[in-house]
Design an enzyme around this catalytic site. Structure first.
Site, PDB file in Angstrom:
ATOM      1  N   TYR A 166       0.810  -1.160   0.043  1.00 19.39           N
ATOM      2  CA  TYR A 166      -0.114  -0.109  -0.085  1.00 19.39           C
ATOM      3  C   TYR A 166       0.948   1.100  -0.087  1.00 19.39           C
ATOM      4  O   TYR A 166       0.740   2.162  -0.753  1.00 19.39           O
ATOM      5  CB  TYR A 166      -1.101   0.052   1.204  1.00 19.39           C
TER       6      TYR A 166
HETATM    7  N1  LIG Z   1      -9.337   7.974   5.260  1.00 17.63           N
HETATM    8  C1  LIG Z   1      -7.951   8.490   5.722  1.00 17.63           C
HETATM    9  O1  LIG Z   1      -7.983   8.567   6.952  1.00 17.63           O
HETATM   10  C2  LIG Z   1      -7.176   8.402   4.989  1.00 17.63           C
HETATM   11  C3  LIG Z   1      -5.583   8.470   5.121  1.00 17.63           C
HETATM   12  C4  LIG Z   1      -4.741   8.602   4.152  1.00 17.63           C
HETATM   13  C5  LIG Z   1      -4.946   8.423   2.861  1.00 17.63           C
HETATM   14  N2  LIG Z   1      -6.170   8.327   2.334  1.00 17.63           N
HETATM   15  C6  LIG Z   1      -6.422   8.314   1.005  1.00 17.63           C
HETATM   16  O2  LIG Z   1      -7.527   9.140   0.656  1.00 17.63           O
HETATM   17  C7  LIG Z   1      -8.328   8.435  -0.157  1.00 17.63           C
HETATM   18  C8  LIG Z   1      -9.759   8.480   0.194  1.00 17.63           C
HETATM   19  O3  LIG Z   1      -9.953   7.733   1.455  1.00 17.63           O
HETATM   20  P1  LIG Z   1     -11.182   6.655   1.987  1.00 17.63           P
HETATM   21  O4  LIG Z   1     -10.897   6.321   3.328  1.00 17.63           O
HETATM   22  O5  LIG Z   1     -12.277   7.796   1.518  1.00 17.63           O
HETATM   23  O6  LIG Z   1     -11.236   5.583   0.981  1.00 17.63           O
HETATM   24  P2  LIG Z   1     -11.982   4.455   0.959  1.00 17.63           P
HETATM   25  O7  LIG Z   1     -13.067   4.483   2.185  1.00 17.63           O
HETATM   26  O8  LIG Z   1     -11.268   3.262   1.046  1.00 17.63           O
HETATM   27  O9  LIG Z   1     -12.880   4.650  -0.319  1.00 17.63           O
HETATM   28  C9  LIG Z   1     -12.213   4.424  -1.528  1.00 17.63           C
HETATM   29  C10 LIG Z   1     -13.170   4.568  -2.796  1.00 17.63           C
HETATM   30  O10 LIG Z   1     -12.404   3.894  -3.833  1.00 17.63           O
HETATM   31  C11 LIG Z   1     -13.353   3.214  -4.418  1.00 17.63           C
HETATM   32  N3  LIG Z   1     -12.629   1.951  -5.176  1.00 17.63           N
HETATM   33  C12 LIG Z   1     -11.854   0.828  -4.647  1.00 17.63           C
HETATM   34  N4  LIG Z   1     -11.425   0.170  -5.571  1.00 17.63           N
HETATM   35  C13 LIG Z   1     -11.878   0.573  -6.498  1.00 17.63           C
HETATM   36  C14 LIG Z   1     -11.636   0.082  -8.030  1.00 17.63           C
HETATM   37  N5  LIG Z   1     -10.930  -1.010  -8.213  1.00 17.63           N
HETATM   38  N6  LIG Z   1     -12.477   0.549  -8.917  1.00 17.63           N
HETATM   39  C15 LIG Z   1     -13.071   1.710  -8.828  1.00 17.63           C
HETATM   40  N7  LIG Z   1     -13.192   2.078  -7.615  1.00 17.63           N
HETATM   41  C16 LIG Z   1     -12.614   1.799  -6.492  1.00 17.63           C
HETATM   42  C17 LIG Z   1     -14.406   2.358  -3.356  1.00 17.63           C
HETATM   43  O11 LIG Z   1     -15.353   1.880  -3.971  1.00 17.63           O
HETATM   44  P3  LIG Z   1     -16.236   0.845  -3.216  1.00 17.63           P
HETATM   45  O12 LIG Z   1     -17.114   1.840  -2.072  1.00 17.63           O
HETATM   46  O13 LIG Z   1     -17.275   0.143  -4.290  1.00 17.63           O
HETATM   47  O14 LIG Z   1     -15.475  -0.170  -2.701  1.00 17.63           O
HETATM   48  C18 LIG Z   1     -14.291   3.775  -2.552  1.00 17.63           C
HETATM   49  O15 LIG Z   1     -15.400   4.364  -3.143  1.00 17.63           O
HETATM   50  C19 LIG Z   1      -7.779   7.162  -0.605  1.00 17.63           C
HETATM   51  O16 LIG Z   1      -6.770   7.500  -1.811  1.00 17.63           O
HETATM   52  C20 LIG Z   1      -6.839   6.755   0.669  1.00 17.63           C
HETATM   53  O17 LIG Z   1      -5.785   6.235   0.186  1.00 17.63           O
HETATM   54  C21 LIG Z   1      -7.136   8.252   3.349  1.00 17.63           C
END
Ligand SMILES: NC(=O)c1ccc[n+]([C@@H]2O[C@H](COP(=O)([O-])OP(=O)(O)OC[C@H]3O[C@@H](n4cnc5c(N)ncnc54)[C@H](OP(=O)(O)O)[C@@H]3O)[C@@H](O)[C@H]2O)c1
Length: 243
Positions: free
Chosen positions: A156
């Site tokens: 990751y």
């Molecule tokens: N949340 C945090 O604290 C945090 C911290 C560090 C970095 N980030 C970064 O910020 C961004 C958003 O974070 P998050 O926590 O909101 O992410 P998340 O909850 O994991 O949501 C990710 C989204 O990506 C979609 N997705 C995953 N695989 C896919 C695929 N193969 N094709 C199309 N769509 C796909 C998911 O769709 P489904 O709903 O269908 O699965 C979901 O809508 C990410 O890039 C993450 O790495 C977040």
């Protein structure tokens, strides 16, 4: 279909939940036209569609995902001002060891597919520089710990480090008509399954020990959309994480 006279036209991948859903809601509420990709319909997606979201199904691991997404976008809008590559997967190394396709998926969803989508959209909806001023922003979501790494999420974090390298290369390739940047979040939102012990330990690693929520990413997106002089840059939003 015509685009609104005011506001920008913005594509966000993965708007069905959490940060992607918040960004879509936030940008729609400012009068921007937002195209959001999803894999399955969620109550949050239904609410966003009611608010005006153009929802486009997209599975990034499918062959020809970039071409299919490009065709859906060109059918819906005649210009595109910003792309936010938000979609992400969070497999740990045990999952990747059991199923090596999962490590490949991390790099594909975080780097390969977003680069392909960026290039496809440049091809079908080209933009020009206005005397050295970019008229398009491409924004990737990295991770504040991409360069520190972590013992059980090697792939990751390696894929997120690759995101930041891709940002610098794309910024060179697409200047001066397009700016390319990344936001590197630290802890923004816990997952519902995170227990109290994990939450306490994680918060203690931050100089500012609170869970901020997705609005801080919305604030940073607003800044990057507005400021014309930033490209090839990653902005950390991590509460001063000190592991
Ligand atoms: N949340 C945090 O604290 C945090 C911290 C560090 C970095 N980030 C970064 O910020 C961004 C958003 O974070 P998050 O926590 O909101 O992410 P998340 O909850 O994991 O949501 C990710 C989204 O990506 C979609 N997705 C995953 N695989 C896919 C695929 N193969 N094709 C199309 N769509 C796909 C998911 O769709 P489904 O709903 O269908 O699965 C979901 O809508 C990410 O890039 C993450 O790495 C977040």
């Amino acid at each position: 279909m015509s685009t609104q006279a005011t506001g920008k036209v913005i594509l966000i991948t993965g708007v069905g939940r959490r940060i992607g859903a918040h960004l879509a809601e936030h940008l729609l509420s400012q009068g921007h036209r937002v195209i959001g990709t999803y894999r399955k319909y969620t109550p949050q997606l239904t609410a966003l569609v009611d608010q005006g979201l153009i929802a486009v199904p997209c599975e990034l691991t499918e062959p020809l995902a970039a071409e299919k997404l490009g065709a859906a976008i060109i059918a819906a809008v005649s210009r595109l001002d910003a792309i936010i590559h938000n979609a992400s997967v969070w497999y740990d190394d045990t999952e990747c060891a059991l199923d090596p396709a999962k490590s490949a998926e991390l790099y594909h969803v975080h780097v390969t597919a977003p680069v392909q989508i960026t290039e496809e959209l440049q091809r079908i909806l080209p933009v020009r520089d206005q005397a050295g001023r970019a008229s398009r922003l491409v924004l990737f979501m990295s991770d504040a710990a991409a360069h520190d790494g972590e013992a059980n999420h090697l792939h990751y974090f390696a894929s997120k480090a690759a995101v930041e390298s891709a940002v610098r290369s794309l910024a060179k390739r697409l200047a001066p008509h397009t700016r390319v940047n990344a936001i590197a979040p630290g802890l923004i939102m816990f997952h519902p399954e995170d227990d109290e012990g994990h939450r306490t330990r994680r918060l203690q690693q931050n100089l500012l020990p609170f869970e901020p929520g997705a609005y801080v990413i919305g604030q940073t997106v607003d800044y990057l959309l507005a400021c014309p002089a930033i490209t090839a840059t990653t902005i950390k939003v991590d509460n001063g994480h000190r592991p």
